[in-house]
Scaffold this active site. Structure first.
Site, PDB file in Angstrom:
ATOM      1  N   CYS A 128       3.952   0.550  -7.498  1.00  0.00           N
ATOM      2  CA  CYS A 128       3.132   1.743  -7.692  1.00  0.00           C
ATOM      3  C   CYS A 128       3.293   2.698  -6.508  1.00  0.00           C
ATOM      4  O   CYS A 128       3.441   3.913  -6.690  1.00  0.00           O
ATOM      5  CB  CYS A 128       1.670   1.339  -7.856  1.00  0.00           C
ATOM      6  SG  CYS A 128       0.546   2.723  -8.200  1.00  0.00           S
ATOM      7  N   CYS A 129       3.274   2.151  -5.294  1.00  0.00           N
ATOM      8  CA  CYS A 129       3.458   2.981  -4.102  1.00  0.00           C
ATOM      9  C   CYS A 129       4.821   3.653  -4.097  1.00  0.00           C
ATOM     10  O   CYS A 129       4.952   4.805  -3.656  1.00  0.00           O
ATOM     11  CB  CYS A 129       3.294   2.132  -2.839  1.00  0.00           C
ATOM     12  SG  CYS A 129       1.594   1.660  -2.447  1.00  0.00           S
ATOM     13  N   CYS A 211      -5.138   6.206  -1.418  1.00  0.00           N
ATOM     14  CA  CYS A 211      -5.523   6.470  -2.795  1.00  0.00           C
ATOM     15  C   CYS A 211      -6.924   5.919  -3.062  1.00  0.00           C
ATOM     16  O   CYS A 211      -7.320   4.902  -2.484  1.00  0.00           O
ATOM     17  CB  CYS A 211      -4.519   5.825  -3.749  1.00  0.00           C
ATOM     18  SG  CYS A 211      -2.893   6.623  -3.754  1.00  0.00           S
ATOM     19  N   CYS A 214      -7.510   2.225  -3.916  1.00  0.00           N
ATOM     20  CA  CYS A 214      -6.950   1.290  -2.931  1.00  0.00           C
ATOM     21  C   CYS A 214      -7.605   1.407  -1.558  1.00  0.00           C
ATOM     22  O   CYS A 214      -7.092   0.863  -0.580  1.00  0.00           O
ATOM     23  CB  CYS A 214      -5.448   1.521  -2.788  1.00  0.00           C
ATOM     24  SG  CYS A 214      -4.531   1.281  -4.319  1.00  0.00           S
ATOM     25  N   CYS A 239       2.794   0.934   2.582  1.00  0.00           N
ATOM     26  CA  CYS A 239       3.152   1.404   1.252  1.00  0.00           C
ATOM     27  C   CYS A 239       4.658   1.496   1.040  1.00  0.00           C
ATOM     28  O   CYS A 239       5.120   1.679  -0.080  1.00  0.00           O
ATOM     29  CB  CYS A 239       2.519   2.764   0.985  1.00  0.00           C
ATOM     30  SG  CYS A 239       3.023   4.042   2.153  1.00  0.00           S
TER      31      CYS A 239
END
Length: 254
Positions: A128-129, A211, A214, A239
């Protein structure tokens, strides 16, 4: 009766920090002059953290030609997003750009794994990162021969050996961490002294802001990165933006 834990608070500068600040600023200006004299196209990463706003303020006062980019992941807090426009308005003579993830890559990740699959394991979180941060970074750095970050050694266990200069092997350019040796107290002493804008989440116990899904507030006395990817080991809390670089030289200030 439930007693809520005391949360991290913005550090109040003490006399010693205030006395050191002018020298820290002088050294930072010298480092930035060195970088901009050496390179043709320098880009500055702006994560909208206090460290980055500090560096933007110093660059604005130096009058250098800096291109400043922000990675808008699509999952940022509203407080973070609103700060982008506030900073742009404060420094009209600097160039600001915002980069977003590829919509198709985001949609594919969500349809395959789920919107919040990053909670299910480090690999899915890093994927995702990559989509939301690492790939957009590559586009942001196009044309640059150097980039600046607001990383500091004290921010986490993964950064305790951070150097002033690194070589980014993925993007094949120079990478600098001009405030690598600043303390949290020194950063906030500068921010407060010069009245810089900062994320409202800092006043809600967030010393490190990423984010929205997170990031959590941090208890007073805990490591400032505790609230980032809180479900993972502290040794994996990066990340991927900064893991393509290798240490080259240490800063020698005169």
């Amino acid at each position: 009766m439930i007693i809520k834990p005391k949360l991290w608070q913005i550090p109040t500068p003490n006399q010693q920090v205030d006395e050191q600040l002018d020298e820290k600023i002088r050294l930072l200006q010298a480092r930035l002059y060195q970088i901009f004299h050496k390179h043709q196209c320098v880009k500055v990463a702006n994560s909208l953290a206090a460290e980055d706003v500090l560096m933007i303020d110093v660059l604005a006062k130096l009058g250098v030609s800096a291109q400043i980019f922000t990675l808008d992941t699509g999952r940022l807090n509203a407080e973070t997003v609103s700060l982008f426009d506030e900073i742009k308005q404060r420094y009209p003579n600097l160039v600001f750009e915002r980069y977003e993830p590829q919509a198709q890559a985001v949609a594919s990740y969500i349809s395959t794994h789920g919107e919040n699959a990053f909670y299910d394991g480090v690999d899915l979180r890093k994927q995702c990162c990559f989509i939301r941060k690492v790939e957009p970074l590559g586009r942001a750095l196009l044309g640059a021969d150097a980039w600046l970050t607001g990383q500091r050694r004290q921010q986490s266990a993964t950064r305790d050996a951070l150097a002033f200069f690194e070589h980014d092997t993925l993007h094949q350019l120079a990478k600098y961490n001009p405030i690598y040796d600043w303390s949290e107290q020194q950063v906030w002493a500068y921010v407060l002294k010069f009245g810089l804008p900062y994320n409202a989440l800092y006043e809600q116990g967030y010393p490190s802001i990423g984010c929205q899904p997170c990031t959590l507030p941090v208890k007073a006395g805990d490591d400032i990165r505790t609230g980032r990817w809180w479900w993972e080991s502290k040794d994996s809390k990066e990340c991927g933006l900064h893991q393509s670089s290798v240490h080259q030289i240490k800063q020698q200030d005169s």
